[in-house]
Design an enzyme around this catalytic site. Structure first.
Site, short mmCIF file in Angstrom:
data_model
loop_
_atom_site.label_atom_id
_atom_site.label_comp_id
_atom_site.label_asym_id
_atom_site.label_seq_id
_atom_site.Cartn_x
_atom_site.Cartn_y
_atom_site.Cartn_z
N ASP A 109 9.94 7.12 -2.99
CA ASP A 109 9.15 5.87 -2.96
C ASP A 109 7.97 5.91 -3.94
O ASP A 109 7.57 4.90 -4.50
CB ASP A 109 8.66 5.54 -1.56
CG ASP A 109 7.88 6.70 -0.92
OD1 ASP A 109 7.94 7.83 -1.45
OD2 ASP A 109 7.23 6.48 0.12
N SER B 2 12.44 8.45 1.06
CA SER B 2 11.05 8.94 0.94
C SER B 2 10.83 10.26 1.65
O SER B 2 9.93 10.39 2.48
CB SER B 2 10.08 7.90 1.49
OG SER B 2 10.41 6.65 0.97
N ARG C 280 15.22 -0.93 5.12
CA ARG C 280 15.41 -2.23 4.46
C ARG C 280 16.60 -2.18 3.51
O ARG C 280 16.83 -1.18 2.85
CB ARG C 280 14.17 -2.58 3.62
CG ARG C 280 13.03 -3.15 4.42
CD ARG C 280 11.96 -3.73 3.51
NE ARG C 280 11.67 -2.86 2.38
CZ ARG C 280 11.13 -3.32 1.25
NH1 ARG C 280 10.86 -4.60 1.09
NH2 ARG C 280 10.87 -2.49 0.26
#
Length: 910
Positions: free
Chosen positions: A650, A596, A532
């Site tokens: 994350d 992450s 994203r």
């Protein structure tokens, strides 16, 4: 010729008019059907059952035979006109096979009207005689006891007699457990080694016998001396039994339909007279209009009244016609026999001392037809109600099912079965019903129930053994917490850190948001199969707010597992598309990169990849700085420039997002595809970073906990199989027991094992079940949802190409529950270690703290979050932990970290 000489239509018309009340139209039958449905609901309800006429008794028979039953069993059958003992051999050598040897014993009146001890001693004596004759006296065989009277059962091998029916009336049995009475009687016979495993109602026996031959059979009906029916009901509708899973056979005891007055408009003067003369007046009123014990007597009463009124036999009445019981149901059947019916009628009447004319014979034959046709009609209406209920339970437009049938009236009466079938099909046109005649139902059926109980008990034992390895004791969980606590310390200490399995990576995030953050930021989020890019606008002051605009891009497998350069070029291509899309290509915005994967950081904008997880495999990345790789890729493209401020895990993003709302949030937890925790640690405890002032967020990377073998005692063979089949064997062992990426795979391994042992899917391992990754964790969440009926669980399994029975679905649900429960408990034990550490850091007796949480497992699984919270509470009782769901930690969190870093940076400069 006889018909030609008579005015037959006139005779028939007169009888029809006389017995007008016994001829039931379809409208009346449909009304009866509705009434019986209402009665069933009453009988199933906890509050309405005590006053319900139709008792709807749970039988604790939970499944029909699946063909894998085997062994030798004894069966006793008490309740009809004779008592029978059977030896039943069930074999499963590829072809289902049942061999039976049986012997009938009389049921003398002094026994069935005597007392309890005499009755059960007699049964035990007969059993001993039988085992002696068959030379099986010293064999320990399980007994199935068919007892054809209404019993209240709390388990399969117990039954309290509610009331005697038919012609039985032994004293001192009502209100007592007939199984323990039989066991007591058997104890007196030292050399009989059999034990009662199941108490079975004869209708259930019928259903089970037919179920052995036809898996679709889920209703049993008996129309003989008495009448009754049973069927498979959804557990969720049976208030009287705990649990909502699967189905259970319900013995309706429909003979008592109308005992509360609900059939008064249908009953005739003859029915009332029969009832008053019976041994149980006011009871079993429906049965008294239907069953073989009463039909002959109804015909006798009608003939007697017609003769008294001069409508038959010229008004002459013989002594026999006045005598109760002189016309039996076998006579009624003989009168209706095709072709021979009239001559049989004449013969029967003459034996009663009457001298019938030909008209009398036609009239009497017609009376018999009306009485037995009414019986079939009444049965059909109640059976149609059961079939409709089954269809509605399954939410089907059309039901295809089988009804197991037994009983002398149904079998011996020449027209009965044909009439019953026809009326049922007319009343329920949306049910395709096969009627299957049971072969020696009650005896063989009792053996079948026993065989199934035997099979289920050994299955249960095996399943329990397998799932026992997933049950964690309090001790186990305390040990996990203690070990995790020790590993956290190793990871923080300079000398032990290089070998620590919990890496405790410093993130260089040194503060949580204070509300003064503002500006426009870019966020990147890489951590799963999607990537994203976000634009985040943060406003401060009284109207503080965060607004986000994002775009999602897919990362194809060939890029996830290609070269590092290809991966980062793909990422930059996505960023370029987004900047174009938002119209901000010229601005040099500060950027936070949520990455992450485990990174070793030397500052907030440097992150060296320790190792890929979660299916990523891109080459030339491990040991490299991901920020440099991103900068290089931006340079290669040479279209725009960005200010990369922070590389963010994350979990840290999750903590920061919640910290923006709640300043007390100093821990971040992710329980999703992967599993990880971060928390604010005092600088003085972090030996691998210079400086003792303030705090820094530590990314624990706790997924690697146990890689040194400290949790081997709770790892199962299934965990080992999943680990060996993964991309990184021997690594991330704790994560592989707790995270969404692996739970479905653990379940799949257990299902394969259970199927190999013949405990699931009829022992057939489908292609689907052999496929890695087919059982996604989202299916666990769906299967374990409390709102889902088993039918829907079956549908999910069918979508996976697994053709499951109801029993299979229960087992699958249980397996999913065991795996996800353990995952939540392990997560909770790890988190308890972290909150305890926070408490000790602060040096307080009681700690109040907030944990920011994200991840699909925590958010979507119906029980995971509750079990996790309960475990933390139990293992860290001095900590009051609030769990706060993070709204978009990886996007918003990265922007907030960037904003905080900018703020702290400018403070530092000033």
């Amino acid at each position: 010729s006889l018909y030609l000489a008579l005015d037959v239509p006139n005779v028939l018309f007169q009888v029809d008019r006389y017995l007008y009340h016994m001829r039931l139209s379809d409208d009346v039958l449909l009304d009866l059907m509705t009434r019986f449905q209402t009665e069933m609901v009453k009988g199933l309800g906890r509050d309405t059952n005590p006053t319900a006429a139709v008792k709807m008794l749970p039988t604790f028979v939970r499944s029909i035979p699946d063909g894998s039953e085997k062994g030798d069993f004894l069966a006793l059958d008490l309740g009809g006109s004779k008592f029978r003992v059977l030896k039943v051999k069930v074999s499963e050598d590829g072809k289902q096979n049942v061999q039976m040897e049986s012997q009938f014993y009389p049921t003398p009146k002094e026994i069935i009207h005597g007392n309890a001890t005499e009755l059960f001693d007699y049964v035990a004596d007969c059993l001993e005689d039988f085992t002696e004759n068959k030379n099986i006296k010293h064999k320990k065989l399980p007994i199935g006891f068919t007892f054809s009277f209404p019993c209240k059962q709390a388990k399969l091998d117990e039954g309290v007699l509610l009331s005697w029916t038919k012609h039985f009336k032994a004293r001192g049995v009502q209100g007592t457990d007939v199984v323990s009475s039989l066991r007591n009687a058997l104890r007196k016979h030292k050399d009989v080694h059999a034990d009662v495993l199941a108490l079975v109602n004869d209708t259930v026996g019928t259903m089970m016998t037919c179920g052995y031959d036809d898996q679709r059979c889920e209703v049993g009906v008996i129309i003989g001396t008495g009448t009754n029916a049973c069927y498979m009901e959804e557990m969720s509708h049976i208030d009287l039994v705990e649990g909502d899973e699967g189905r259970m056979c319900i013995n309706t005891e429909w003979g008592a339909f109308g005992d509360d007055g609900s059939l008064e408009d249908i009953r005739t003067e003859f029915d009332r007279e029969i009832d008053l003369g019976s041994i149980n007046p006011g009871k079993q009123l429906f049965e008294k209009m239907i069953s073989g014990l009463y039909l002959g007597e109804i015909v006798r009463l009608i003939l007697l009244k017609m003769a008294k009124e001069g409508l038959l036999f010229n008004g002459e009445i013989s002594t026999a016609l006045r005598t109760k019981g002189k016309i039996e149901t076998k006579h009624v059947a003989a009168m209706e026999k095709y072709k021979d019916g009239l001559s049989n009628t004449k013969e029967i009447l003459m034996e009663l001392g009457l001298f019938p004319s030909e008209e009398d014979c036609v009239a009497v034959q017609h009376v018999s037809t009306i009485v037995s046709f009414r019986s079939a009609n009444l049965c059909a209406a109640a059976l149609a109600a059961i079939l409709t209920r089954l269809r509605e339970n399954k939410k089907l437009m059309r039901l295809r099912t089988t009804v197991g049938m037994d009983g002398t009236l149904y079998k011996a009466h020449p027209q009965y079965a044909k009439r019953l079938h026809k009326v049922v099909r007319r009343l329920v046109p949306n049910c395709d019903v096969r009627f299957l005649l049971s072969e020696s139902g009650s005896g063989k059926g009792a053996a079948m129930v026993t065989a199934v109980a035997y099979r289920l008990a050994s299955q249960r034992k095996h399943i329990d053994e397998i799932l026992a390895s997933f049950k964690l004791s309090k001790e186990n969980l305390r040990e996990v917490k203690t070990n995790m606590r020790a590993e956290l310390e190793y990871g923080l200490k300079k000398e032990t850190q290089p070998n620590a399995t919990v890496k405790m990576l410093p993130t260089y995030v040194c503060g949580t948001p204070d509300g003064t953050e503002k500006g426009k930021f870019l966020s990147l989020d890489l951590g799963g199969t999607n990537f994203r890019v976000l634009l985040v606008k943060i406003r401060s002051g009284r109207r503080k707010s965060v607004r986000m605009y994002n775009k999602i891009f897919a990362i194809p497998l060939e890029i996830m597992q290609g070269t590092g350069e290809e991966l980062f070029d793909h990422i930059v291509q996505c960023i370029a598309d987004f900047l174009e899309y938002m119209g901000i290509k010229g601005a040099r915005l500060p950027l936070g990169f949520t990455f992450s994967f485990p990174c070793r950081q030397a500052s907030i904008d440097k992150g060296t990849l320790v190792g890929w997880t979660k299916g990523f495999k891109a080459t030339d990345c491990e040991g490299e700085d991901v920020v440099d790789m991103l900068r290089e890729a931006i340079k290669r493209r040479n279209e725009f420039d960005l200010d990369i401020v922070a590389v963010v895990n994350d979990t840290v993003g999750t903590m920061m997002t919640c910290g923006y709302e709640d300043p007390n949030c100093e821990i971040g937890l992710i329980a999703g595809t992967g599993s990880n925790v971060c928390y604010m640690e005092d600088m003085k405890n972090i030996e691998i970073v210079e400086g003792n002032e303030g705090k820094m967020c530590i990314n624990t990377e706790w997924g690697g906990f146990g890689d040194n073998g400290c949790i081997n005692n709770i790892r199962t063979k299934y965990d080992k199989e999943v680990d060996e089949g993964s991309l990184n064997p021997g690594k991330q062992r704790y994560e592989k027991m707790t995270s969404g990426m692996y739970l479905g795979e653990i379940v799949r391994q257990i299902l394969i094992d259970l199927t190999k042992h013949g405990l699931l899917f009829r022992g057939q391992i489908s292609e689907t079940l052999r496929t890695r990754g087919i059982f996604e964790t989202k299916f666990l969440s769906q299967i374990e949802s409390d709102r889902l009926a088993l039918l829907q669980v079956r549908r999910i399994l069918q979508q996976l190409g697994l053709d499951s029975t109801c029993d299979d679905s229960i087992i699958v649900k249980e397996v999913c529950g065991a795996v996800s429960r353990r995952a939540a408990q392990l997560c909770g034990a790890g988190l308890a270690a972290v909150v305890e550490k926070k408490r000790e850091n602060r040096g307080v007796e009681h700690l109040k703290i907030t944990v920011g949480v994200d991840g699909t497992l925590y958010k979507l699984h119906p029980h995971f979050s509750r079990i996790l919270r309960e475990t933390v509470k139990e293992l860290a009782p001095q900590c009051d932990v609030t769990f706060m769901l993070s709204e978009d930690g990886s996007g918003k969190g990265a922007a907030l970290i960037t904003a905080v870093a900018k703020r702290l940076h400018s403070v530092g400069e000033n």
